[in-house]
Scaffold this motif. Structure first.
Motif, mmCIF file in Angstrom:
data_model
loop_
_atom_site.group_PDB
_atom_site.id
_atom_site.type_symbol
_atom_site.label_atom_id
_atom_site.label_comp_id
_atom_site.label_asym_id
_atom_site.label_seq_id
_atom_site.Cartn_x
_atom_site.Cartn_y
_atom_site.Cartn_z
ATOM 1 N N UNK A 42 0.817 -1.219 0.000
ATOM 2 C CA UNK A 42 0.000 0.000 0.000
ATOM 3 C C UNK A 42 0.846 1.263 0.000
ATOM 4 N N UNK A 43 2.144 1.118 -0.097
ATOM 5 C CA UNK A 43 3.048 2.277 -0.120
ATOM 6 C C UNK A 43 3.766 2.320 -1.460
ATOM 7 N N UNK A 44 4.343 3.451 -1.761
ATOM 8 C CA UNK A 44 5.138 3.593 -2.989
ATOM 9 C C UNK A 44 6.255 4.587 -2.723
ATOM 10 N N UNK A 45 7.159 4.181 -1.848
ATOM 11 C CA UNK A 45 8.259 5.031 -1.413
ATOM 12 C C UNK A 45 9.580 4.468 -1.949
ATOM 13 N N UNK A 82 10.449 -0.974 -2.843
ATOM 14 C CA UNK A 82 10.948 -2.040 -3.715
ATOM 15 C C UNK A 82 12.102 -2.821 -3.091
ATOM 16 N N UNK A 83 13.111 -2.158 -2.500
ATOM 17 C CA UNK A 83 14.181 -2.949 -1.847
ATOM 18 C C UNK A 83 13.667 -3.844 -0.724
ATOM 19 N N UNK A 84 12.702 -3.345 0.048
ATOM 20 C CA UNK A 84 12.174 -4.151 1.139
ATOM 21 C C UNK A 84 11.416 -5.367 0.609
ATOM 22 N N UNK A 85 10.617 -5.165 -0.418
ATOM 23 C CA UNK A 85 9.884 -6.288 -1.002
ATOM 24 C C UNK A 85 10.826 -7.262 -1.714
ATOM 25 N N UNK A 86 11.901 -6.739 -2.284
ATOM 26 C CA UNK A 86 12.907 -7.614 -2.902
ATOM 27 C C UNK A 86 13.494 -8.563 -1.861
ATOM 28 N N UNK A 87 13.789 -8.036 -0.687
ATOM 29 C CA UNK A 87 14.330 -8.872 0.380
ATOM 30 C C UNK A 87 13.298 -9.886 0.860
ATOM 31 N N UNK A 116 2.774 -6.989 -7.082
ATOM 32 C CA UNK A 116 1.770 -6.822 -8.119
ATOM 33 C C UNK A 116 0.918 -5.587 -7.937
ATOM 34 N N UNK A 117 0.918 -5.007 -6.733
ATOM 35 C CA UNK A 117 0.075 -3.842 -6.449
ATOM 36 C C UNK A 117 0.794 -2.516 -6.707
ATOM 37 N N UNK A 118 2.115 -2.514 -6.629
ATOM 38 C CA UNK A 118 2.843 -1.246 -6.773
ATOM 39 C C UNK A 118 3.185 -0.998 -8.238
ATOM 40 N N UNK A 119 3.371 0.258 -8.575
ATOM 41 C CA UNK A 119 3.765 0.649 -9.923
ATOM 42 C C UNK A 119 5.248 0.998 -9.918
#
Length: 400
Positions: free
Chosen positions: A260-263, A267-272, A290-293
């Motif tokens: 729900x964030x786009x900071x 992306x680095x946190x989700x990559x981990x 899949x939710x973030x752009x």
């Protein structure tokens, strides 16, 4: 009557049977009479209630404004019950702008004080009903009485108090629940606690961070799940702390929240998290991707498409299949992984989304070669395997 029974007694042993029959008939007549009387009374009651409801509805504006004094209906049990029902229903459906007049009527008439008194002094079913009705009022004055219900020795009463606090949808109502959860003094179902905290903290999820740091085990997991549902970009880097937590369930909730964030750190946190040892944490991370752009998520999703867990592969394929501008290049990258399971999952999602024919038309005859096979041959082989898998699954389902 005495002569009747004296005549029956002359029949000898048969008199006992005849007396039993008469007593049974009398009992049946009494039961039928009671049912008829009860139905008549209930029909009369509902007719009167409908008449009073229509009358009070026609005067509703004057009742809310105070032009009709509360004394005119407050001390009539039927009218009082009808007005309270209408008020509570209106409060539940009202917005912040239309709520003040309803609460004012509830306070001026004394209905709110009556329910608070019942919640504190009654016991059993009546107390639980009062607690639930207090929650429906959404009044801040109801919170102390509801908080007292959390300390009841009866589990049903504690659950009613939790549900009542959740119905208020006020941030202040979450504090008594959180205080008792952290101290281990509240025994209530997890689902009820979660729903109540979600309703109360929806506009102020940051309140939960003040408690997460003082918890561990199942309580920490519960609060993390609530944060996962309520997270917003305003929460900031606090989510990174949860993403590095030692509990897998907390990391999974952090992954859900990051979606729900786009900071810059999303992306680095989700990559981990997409490389986490636990499969359900990786799954939550892929769902969030899949939710973030962010164009940089493609490589992470391609790696997740080769994951050893089928659910992670399917969700990564779902996300990739909806990146329509890059589908042709993504298809080539999927084939380049030389992972049959990854290709099957991606082609299956393309089939499901209806984009497969379009992609085949774009790359037909122009795709590069991989290990001696053309791109189209690889896709055709993958489609054939997907079809065989679907037939096998249908046959297995039919066998059961």
């Amino acid at each position: 009557m005495g002569s009747i029974f004296s005549g029956i007694e002359k029949l000898g042993p048969a008199s006992l049977v005849l007396e039993a029959i008469l007593v049974s008939l009398l009992g049946i007549l009494l039961l039928v009479g009671f049912i008829v009387l009860r139905r008549w009374y209930r029909a009369r009651y509902f007719r009167r209630r409908n008449e009073r409801t229509v009358a009070l509805r026609s005067q509703w504006g004057d009742i809310l404004s105070g032009q009709i004094s509360a004394e005119d209906w407050r001390f009539n049990p039927l009218d009082c019950d009808i007005v309270e029902s209408i008020l509570l229903d209106s409060i539940e459906m009202s917005s912040a702008d239309t709520l003040p007049p309803l609460l004012k009527c509830l306070r001026v008439s004394g209905l709110l004080d009556m329910r608070i008194y019942e919640a504190r002094t009654s016991r059993g079913w009546k107390q639980r009903t009062a607690l639930l009705n207090l929650g429906r009022t959404r009044a801040v004055e109801a919170i102390p009485a509801l908080a007292e219900g959390l300390d009841s020795q009866l589990r049903e009463t504690r659950i009613a108090a939790v549900r009542g606090l959740g119905r208020t949808a006020r941030m202040e109502a979450a504090i008594p629940i959180l205080d008792r959860i952290v101290s281990g003094q509240l025994d209530a179902p997890e689902r009820s606690l979660k729903n109540a905290l979600v309703n109360c903290c929806r506009t102020h999820p940051e309140v939960l961070f003040n408690y997460v740091g003082h918890t561990s085990g199942p309580v920490r997991e519960l609060l993390a799940r609530v944060l996962g549902e309520l997270a917003s970009p305003e929460l900031g880097e606090e989510l990174l702390v949860l993403a590095a937590d030692s509990l897998p369930e907390v990391r999974a909730s952090a992954a859900r929240a990051l979606g729900n964030t786009n900071t810059p750190y999303t992306l680095p946190a989700l990559h981990s998290l997409a490389s986490d040892p636990e499969w359900f944490v990786r799954l939550r991370a892929v769902v969030a991707l899949g939710q973030i752009e962010n164009i940089g998520k493609t490589k992470i999703l391609l790696h997740a498409l080769c994951d050893g867990n089928r659910h992670v592969r399917q969700r990564a394929a779902w996300a990739l299949a909806r990146m329509e501008p890059q589908l042709e290049q993504i298809l080539e990258d999927v084939v380049a992984t030389k992972d049959d399971y990854a290709l099957q999952a991606f082609v299956s999602e393309l089939e499901r989304s209806g984009a497969i024919e379009k992609i085949v038309g774009l790359v037909d005859g122009s795709g590069p070669h991989f290990s001696g096979l053309t791109l189209m041959e690889d896709v055709a082989e993958a489609r054939k395997r997907v079809e065989l898998t679907c037939k096998a699954a249908a046959a297995a389902a039919g066998a059961h």
